[in-house]
Design an enzyme around this catalytic site. Structure first.
Site, PDB file in Angstrom:
ATOM      1  N   ALA A 285       0.862  -1.186   0.000  1.00 25.71           N
ATOM      2  CA  ALA A 285       0.000   0.000   0.000  1.00 25.71           C
ATOM      3  C   ALA A 285       0.892   1.226   0.000  1.00 25.71           C
ATOM      4  O   ALA A 285       2.092   1.146   0.247  1.00 25.71           O
ATOM      5  CB  ALA A 285      -0.922   0.002   1.218  1.00 25.71           C
ATOM      6  N   MET A 286       0.281   2.397  -0.257  1.00 25.24           N
ATOM      7  CA  MET A 286       1.030   3.655  -0.268  1.00 25.24           C
ATOM      8  C   MET A 286       0.201   4.742   0.403  1.00 25.24           C
ATOM      9  O   MET A 286      -0.948   4.961   0.050  1.00 25.24           O
ATOM     10  CB  MET A 286       1.380   4.058  -1.710  1.00 25.24           C
ATOM     11  CG  MET A 286       2.100   5.391  -1.819  1.00 25.24           C
ATOM     12  SD  MET A 286       3.648   5.401  -0.886  1.00 25.24           S
ATOM     13  CE  MET A 286       3.770   7.144  -0.466  1.00 25.24           C
ATOM     14  N   GLU A 287       0.842   5.454   1.343  1.00 23.78           N
ATOM     15  CA  GLU A 287       0.152   6.361   2.246  1.00 23.78           C
ATOM     16  C   GLU A 287      -0.145   7.735   1.673  1.00 23.78           C
ATOM     17  O   GLU A 287      -0.224   8.716   2.424  1.00 23.78           O
ATOM     18  CB  GLU A 287       0.977   6.527   3.527  1.00 23.78           C
ATOM     19  CG  GLU A 287       2.328   7.233   3.350  1.00 23.78           C
ATOM     20  CD  GLU A 287       3.506   6.306   3.143  1.00 23.78           C
ATOM     21  OE1 GLU A 287       4.650   6.725   3.402  1.00 23.78           O
ATOM     22  OE2 GLU A 287       3.290   5.152   2.727  1.00 23.78           O
ATOM     23  N   ASN A 288      -0.319   7.879   0.368  1.00 23.72           N
ATOM     24  CA  ASN A 288      -0.633   9.193  -0.202  1.00 23.72           C
ATOM     25  C   ASN A 288      -1.652   9.908   0.685  1.00 23.72           C
ATOM     26  O   ASN A 288      -2.664   9.336   1.078  1.00 23.72           O
ATOM     27  CB  ASN A 288      -1.227   9.031  -1.603  1.00 23.72           C
ATOM     28  CG  ASN A 288      -0.467   8.049  -2.446  1.00 23.72           C
ATOM     29  OD1 ASN A 288       0.708   8.208  -2.703  1.00 23.72           O
ATOM     30  ND2 ASN A 288      -1.156   6.994  -2.886  1.00 23.72           N
ATOM     31  N   GLU A 321      -1.006   2.456   7.199  1.00 17.41           N
ATOM     32  CA  GLU A 321      -1.082   3.575   6.255  1.00 17.41           C
ATOM     33  C   GLU A 321      -1.751   4.791   6.884  1.00 17.41           C
ATOM     34  O   GLU A 321      -1.365   5.937   6.602  1.00 17.41           O
ATOM     35  CB  GLU A 321      -1.833   3.149   4.990  1.00 17.41           C
ATOM     36  CG  GLU A 321      -1.239   1.949   4.263  1.00 17.41           C
ATOM     37  CD  GLU A 321       0.240   2.100   3.956  1.00 17.41           C
ATOM     38  OE1 GLU A 321       0.684   3.227   3.668  1.00 17.41           O
ATOM     39  OE2 GLU A 321       0.960   1.086   3.995  1.00 17.41           O
TER      40      GLU A 321
END
Length: 890
Positions: A285-288, A321
């Site tokens: 996942a990516m915490e944008n 995240e």
């Protein structure tokens, strides 16, 4: 209060500081048929020095025009760049202008450009999916961490160069377009296109910007607003038909957003939080900020068909995240050498949130059982690195997203928080967040805040843990009836520590567990003496909160083994203490500081154990031994399997195959573990029942095989096939499960992973070829193939031959996803325990440019050499032990 460390930044590849970005106004129009996007970036600049040249990051972008305007220009109008040049190695573009931009002025840089929606899961990229008719379609999404924002727009792509962003997306009218902030306007620009504008973001780093365009549906909920001061709208976006599988993640999100606002003392700063399941995604996942993107399997959970392991993983990834929304996004590291500030903290506090939401999961024992070993196993290698590690070249950054940056850092934070007290620690964190919000901070800044809160100089001892590689093993000897001597030295799994490598003297809280209580001592010297009770009964590192191994004399291990047998009336009533005892003994036999036979003897003390995590740790080490002994004579391996069978089969028979609604979480996962180990150890009753249920299941009765058991049963039935024909038939049935798109993603991936357990060469070859075919296995999912092959003794050599023969093809396939290629290298190399084989592997890589994967290659080779030396050292004594004791287990 804390001494500030001087960091050498001279080697870093960073941009000139003559101008500084303040605000980006971005407009992007992606074409999902040609895979080209048009872009315009208007960037407000602060001119720091007299400048005629502006240098900024670009990659795979063609700048069509560049102009700059400033009220300070003599002409008071814009001027076009007189030259635009690219440095492909440094990933920068230089824009030169005729007229000087004076220092201390403001300017607007206007760049029109175009780029490619690539298929490499990096930058602004395309991801494929099947529509209702089975046609392949595409959506567009982003992945910018660490240095891939420059693939989507020209920018100052460094974490400390924060700016605000206005984003406009021009997209097909029928698609949903998302960005970090809420939509402020949506207008039609043609019959088929619409323009979507988003609110201005807070100050943020480029790597946290995001946009996603696709045919999404969503479910939503609102937080209570108890700690955020207002309800936060939260949504899970998925491809059509999957939204309800996001319900579990949405529920976790609603709870965690309020929990983190309380823990950090700051409200979530955006009006909404979206989470999106992306079909092709390199990481988990990516915490944008405000728009978190996920690999599908990390976000979606089907209550009826997904496994319980998937439920826990989804909850943790969501909490990890969300923690980043504060720790990483609101306060950001200054440079990538301090990546651990983001990842370690999000790991620790992510589990803190899961523990708050699901207290019956006992996640801190899970942390001791799973996360700490990942850190300690890697950090026991010479090829490890400090938590706070020098990073200069963008090619190096992705290589430190590893067990050190995540799990060792989190283990060190857990050690510190346990020592200071969790409430004191969190009060220091709130001070840190309050002081540095919307800015950048360093490790030293965190130590300062914690020191002020706790009244002790935290950096004095924590620098030893963050700036030095490795960790200690504490060697215990009995000095007298009432005292022990504890000597610390660096732990290396090679067991060949040299004097020059043993210079660090770690600060180590001992936490001595004695009858009825824990005594607090701290080891601060190379060697110290500590009192023990008159009964001689003690265990160091109570609760396994500290980061070290303990090497006890064999007589102490036997005493502790007897305490294990006493169960709730013994010393080791805390599950983490029993897990830690196994973990230390299991790893010290690898390094040769204890005998492997001593571990096998200790294992038998747990025959009446009831806790899942203890059984899990035993399973790990017994499987490791069998994995390293894979080329030893069959009767030796059979003897080791007999030991494992004697331990796990009774548990499997007691718990059975049925999942009752009254069973708790830990009972359910223990059932899965016990049946797995019993079946893989050739327990006749387990194998027979597995085969029976498998054939009923594939005939159409899905209730015959609970979702939690499908993976284990696939493996048991495949490995116990009585003939090549039976193995082929079973393999084909499992392949059908993988191809069944009506199953949840986690169940399909379980089937994909199981296919790698085949024994016959034809099936193994077919499986390997699948990994090269994007229509068969998505690039992101190749890690399941590689990991499964590495774990299969019958496939290791074939996989290495396949990897070496297809090296250029694999490297090209993962050229823009270096972490995936690094995983392939690690899997292809790390499973061997033959020094001769390793010499051949090293010779192969000696002619290759390994810069992009140097660290995982070094670590895999060293791990394999550790195993080779362990086997050479211990195989004779283990063979003798098996001969003497194996008949006991029948």
């Amino acid at each position: 209060m804390c001494a500030q460390q001087q960091v050498d930044t001279s080697e870093r590849q960073i941009l000139p500081t003559n101008v500084k970005p303040v605000h980006y106004d971005l407009s992007l129009q992606p074409d999902l048929e040609t895979f080209v996007f048009q872009g315009q970036a208007k960037i407000d600049l602060l001119v720091v020095e007299d400048s005629k040249t502006i240098v900024l990051n670009t990659q795979d972008i063609k700048i069509l025009s560049a102009t700059v305007s400033s009220t300070n220009l003599k002409t008071e109008s814009s001027q076009a760049a007189t030259s635009i040049t690219y440095d492909e190695k440094k990933l920068v573009a230089s824009l030169t202008f005729a007229e000087l931009l004076p220092a201390n002025s403001k300017a607007i840089l206007d760049i029109k450009y175009e780029g490619i929606l690539n298929d490499q899961m990096a930058g602004f990229y395309r991801s494929s999916y099947k529509d209702a008719e089975g046609n392949t379609k595409y959506l567009a999404t982003t992945q910018f961490e660490a240095t891939d924002a420059r693939r989507a727009f020209p920018c100052w792509d460094e974490p400390s160069l924060k700016a605000t962003f206005d984003v406009t997306l021009i997209v097909p009218s029928h698609l949903t377009a998302l960005s970090n902030t809420n939509v402020i306007s949506e207008t039609n620009v043609s019959d088929t296109l619409k323009q979507v504008k988003y609110a201005t973001t807070p100050l943020m780093s480029t790597y946290l910007l995001a946009f996603v365009i696709g045919p999404f549906e969503y479910i939503e909920a609102f937080t209570s607003g108890e700690h955020n001061g207002r309800p936060i709208r939260s949504r899970v976006y998925t491809l059509p038909g999957l939204a309800e599988q996001g319900r579990h993640a949405l529920n976790v999100c609603i709870s965690a957003l309020e929990y983190f606002a309380k823990v950090f003392g700051e409200p979530y700063p955006l009006p909404k939080l979206d989470m999106v399941a992306v079909p092709d995604f390199e990481a988990g996942a990516m915490e944008n900020w405000g728009l978190i993107t996920y690999r599908t399997v990390s976000l979606l959970f089907d209550e009826k068909q997904s496994s319980i392991v998937s439920k826990k993983r989804t909850a943790y990834v969501v909490c990890h995240e969300l923690a980043h929304q504060w720790f990483g996004n609101l306060v950001t590291m200054k440079w990538w050498n301090e990546l651990w500030l983001n990842e370690s903290f999000a790991t620790w506090v992510g589990w803190l949130a899961v523990d708050d939401i699901f207290p019956d999961w006992d996640v801190w024992t899970s942390f001791v059982n799973e996360d700490m070993p990942r850190a300690l196993n890697l950090d026991a290698l010479r090829s490890s690195h400090p938590i706070d590690v020098a990073v200069n070249d963008p090619a190096e950054i992705h290589q430190i997203f590893d067990a050190i940056s995540y799990y060792k850092g989190a283990s060190v934070i857990r050690m510190l928080s346990s020592w200071l007290g969790v409430e004191t620690f969190l009060a220091g964190v709130r001070r840190y967040v309050r002081r540095h919000k919307l800015s950048n901070a360093s490790t030293d800044d965190l130590w300062v805040a914690l020191s002020e809160e706790a009244g002790v100089d935290v950096s004095k001892f924590m620098d030893l843990w963050t700036k030095r590689v490795g960790y200690p093993v504490l060697c215990v000897t009995q000095e007298s009836q009432d005292a022990i001597k504890v000597v610390q030295s660096r732990y290396l799994s090679t067991g060949d520590l040299e004097t020059a490598e043993d210079g660090t003297v770690w600060w180590a809280p001992l936490g001595m567990l004695v009858s009825g209580k824990t005594e607090s001592y701290t080891l601060t010297e190379k060697s110290q003496t500590f009192p023990i009770p008159a009964d001689g009964l003690f265990k160091l590192n109570a609760g396994q909160t500290s980061v070290y191994r303990v090497n006890y004399p064999i007589q102490n291990i036997r005493v502790l083994g007897e305490e294990v047998k006493k169960g709730s009336s013994g010393l080791l009533t805390n599950t983490s203490d029993r897990v830690g005892l196994i973990a230390d003994a299991g790893n010290l036999c690898v390094s040769g500081e204890q005998k492997t036979t001593a571990f096998l003897e200790l294992a038998q003390a747990f025959v009446n154990e009831e806790n899942y995590f203890v059984w899990s740790q035993l399973s790990t080490h017994l499987s490791n031994i069998l994995g390293v002994w894979y080329e030893q004579p069959e009767h030796i391996k059979d003897g080791l399997k007999a030991l494992r069978r004697s331990l796990f089969a009774p548990v499997a028979h007691r718990l059975g195959w049925e999942f009752a609604e009254t069973d708790d979480y830990l009972t359910n996962i223990l059932r899965v573990l016990a049946l797995t180990n019993a079946g893989r150890s050739n327990d006749a009753a387990t194998v027979e029942e597995a085969k029976k249920r498998f054939h009923t299941f594939v005939a159409g009765d899905i209730d015959a095989l609970h979702p939690n058991l499908r993976g284990p049963v696939y493996g048991i039935v495949l490995s116990n096939a009585g003939s090549v024909e039976e193995e082929n038939a079973v393999w084909e049935k499992i392949l059908q499960m993988y191809h069944n798109e009506t199953l949840p993603t986690d169940q399909r991936l379980i089937a994909l992973n199981a296919l790698g357990g085949a024994k016959n060469e034809a099936l193994i070859s077919r499986y390997m070829l699948m990994s090269l075919d994007e229509k068969e296995v998505r690039g992101q999912d190749s890690i399941y193939v590689f990991g499964s092959l590495a774990a299969n003794p019958d496939a290791r050599l074939l996989f290495w031959q396949f990897f070496s023969q297809n090296y250029e093809l694999l490297q090209s396939k993962f050229s823009r996803s270096p972490s995936l290629f690094g995983a392939a290298v690690r899997s292809a190399v790390g499973g061997f325990s033959s020094l001769e084989q390793l010499d051949q592997i090293e010779a192969f890589f000696s002619t290759k440019d390994t810069k992009q994967y140097a660290r995982p290659l070094q670590q895999a080779l060293e791990s394999a050499r550790v195993n080779s030396k362990w086997l050479l050292r211990s195989k004779d004594s283990v063979a003798q032990w098996v001969q003497e004791y194996a008949n006991r287990f029948e």
